[in-house]
Design a protein around this motif. Structure first.
Motif, PDB file in Angstrom:
ATOM      1  N   THR A   1       0.845  -1.184   0.000  1.00  0.00           N
ATOM      2  CA  THR A   1       0.000   0.000   0.000  1.00  0.00           C
ATOM      3  C   THR A   1       0.883   1.238   0.000  1.00  0.00           C
ATOM      4  O   THR A   1       1.741   1.399   0.864  1.00  0.00           O
TER       5      THR A   1
ATOM      6  N   LYS B   1      -9.634   6.203  -4.326  1.00  0.00           N
ATOM      7  CA  LYS B   1      -8.885   5.540  -5.402  1.00  0.00           C
ATOM      8  C   LYS B   1      -9.800   4.685  -6.263  1.00  0.00           C
ATOM      9  O   LYS B   1      -9.623   4.615  -7.485  1.00  0.00           O
TER      10      LYS B   1
ATOM     11  N   GLU C   1       1.464   0.767   6.474  1.00  0.00           N
ATOM     12  CA  GLU C   1       0.660   1.911   6.043  1.00  0.00           C
ATOM     13  C   GLU C   1       0.611   3.034   7.081  1.00  0.00           C
ATOM     14  O   GLU C   1       0.836   4.209   6.746  1.00  0.00           O
TER      15      GLU C   1
ATOM     16  N   ASN D   1      -5.699   8.034   3.759  1.00  0.00           N
ATOM     17  CA  ASN D   1      -4.819   7.782   2.627  1.00  0.00           C
ATOM     18  C   ASN D   1      -5.566   8.146   1.342  1.00  0.00           C
ATOM     19  O   ASN D   1      -6.541   7.496   0.971  1.00  0.00           O
TER      20      ASN D   1
ATOM     21  N   LYS E   1      -5.980   5.348  -1.558  1.00  0.00           N
ATOM     22  CA  LYS E   1      -6.590   4.073  -1.160  1.00  0.00           C
ATOM     23  C   LYS E   1      -8.110   4.121  -1.356  1.00  0.00           C
ATOM     24  O   LYS E   1      -8.721   5.137  -1.141  1.00  0.00           O
TER      25      LYS E   1
END
Length: 208
Positions: A4, A55, A164, A205, A208
Motif C-alpha cells: 500500500t 482511489k 501503512e 490515505n 486508497k
C-alpha cells in the motif's frame, strides 16, 4: 501481498504564498507549475460511486486531462500545453490505457465517450506547484483545487516499505520538518468524494 502506497492530501489554512515562502526558506526548488483541467467519465451509477473509496472512484473513470504549464525549473517554455488520457481501456480495450493526444482530438474523444453512454461525473480544475526538497526523492505539491481548497499532497518512495500507518506518520513528520504543523489524527481530504457529495470527505490515505 501488494504494498500500500500512502499519499496524504491535507487541507491548508493560509494562502498559497505563505506556504511557497515557507518551503523556499527550507531550500525547496519549484520544479514545475501548471494548471490542470480533468474530465472524469464513468459508466458507474452515482449509488455505486458513493460506496467507493477515493482511489476506487478514480480507477473507475476514464480521465481526459488538459495541462497548461507556466513555470518551474523543468519548464522550458516549449510545449506548454499537453493532453493525456488515463484508464482508457475501461472504455475501449483495444486502445492503450494511458496515452497522449493533440488538442484538436480532445473533442473527438469526448464525443466518442459521451456517444456511448458514459457520463461526465467530475469536471475539475487545479493549479499545481511542485517542489523538490533538498536530498529527497519525492516532491511536495501545493494544489489550489476549485471547490475543494488549498491542499498539500505528499508521498515518498523512501517510505513505501513501511506499514501503512507508519508511512503516514513518516510523511506527516517530514512535512512538519518543513514548517507545517499537522498532527497524526488529522485526515486528508478526498477530492472526488468531496465533489461527489458536495461536503468535505476525509480519509487517512488519498491513494486508497
Amino acid at each position: 501481498m501488494e504494498k500500500t502506497i500512502v499519499e496524504i492530501g491535507l487541507l491548508l489554512d493560509e494562502d498559497i504564498e505563505y506556504y511557497q515562502s515557507m518551503l523556499e526558506k527550507q531550500g525547496a526548488e519549484n520544479m514545475f507549475s501548471c494548471e490542470t483541467h480533468d474530465l472524469y467519465y464513468t459508466n458507474k451509477t452515482r449509488k455505486e460511486l458513493e460506496k467507493m473509496t477515493e482511489k476506487q472512484i478514480k480507477d473507475s473513470c476514464v480521465i481526459l486531462r488538459e495541462v497548461w504549464a507556466f513555470g518551474g525549473t523543468e519548464f522550458s517554455g516549449d510545449f506548454a500545453e499537453s493532453y493525456t488520457a488515463k484508464n482508457y481501456k475501461l472504455f475501449d480495450k483495444k486502445k492503450k490505457d494511458n496515452f497522449s493526444f493533440s488538442g484538436k482530438d480532445l473533442k473527438k474523444y469526448i464525443n466518442e465517450i459521451e456517444g456511448n453512454g458514459w457520463l461526465l461525473f467530475f469536471d475539475t480544475f487545479k493549479r499545481d506547484y511542485q517542489y523538490k526538497m533538498p536530498n529527497k526523492n519525492s516532491r511536495v505539491q501545493l494544489q489550489e483545487i476549485d471547490n475543494v481548497g488549498l491542499v498539500v499532497y505528499h508521498d515518498n518512495p523512501d517510505y513505501y516499505n513501511q506499514p501503512e500507518e507508519l508511512q503516514r506518520k513518516s510523511l506527516i513528520d517530514e512535512l512538519n520538518s518543513y514548517g507545517f504543523s499537522f498532527n497524526y489524527d488529522e485526515q486528508g481530504v478526498d477530492k472526488l468524494r468531496t465533489l461527489l457529495t458536495g461536503k468535505s470527505q476525509f480519509s487517512n490515505n488519498q491513494n486508497k
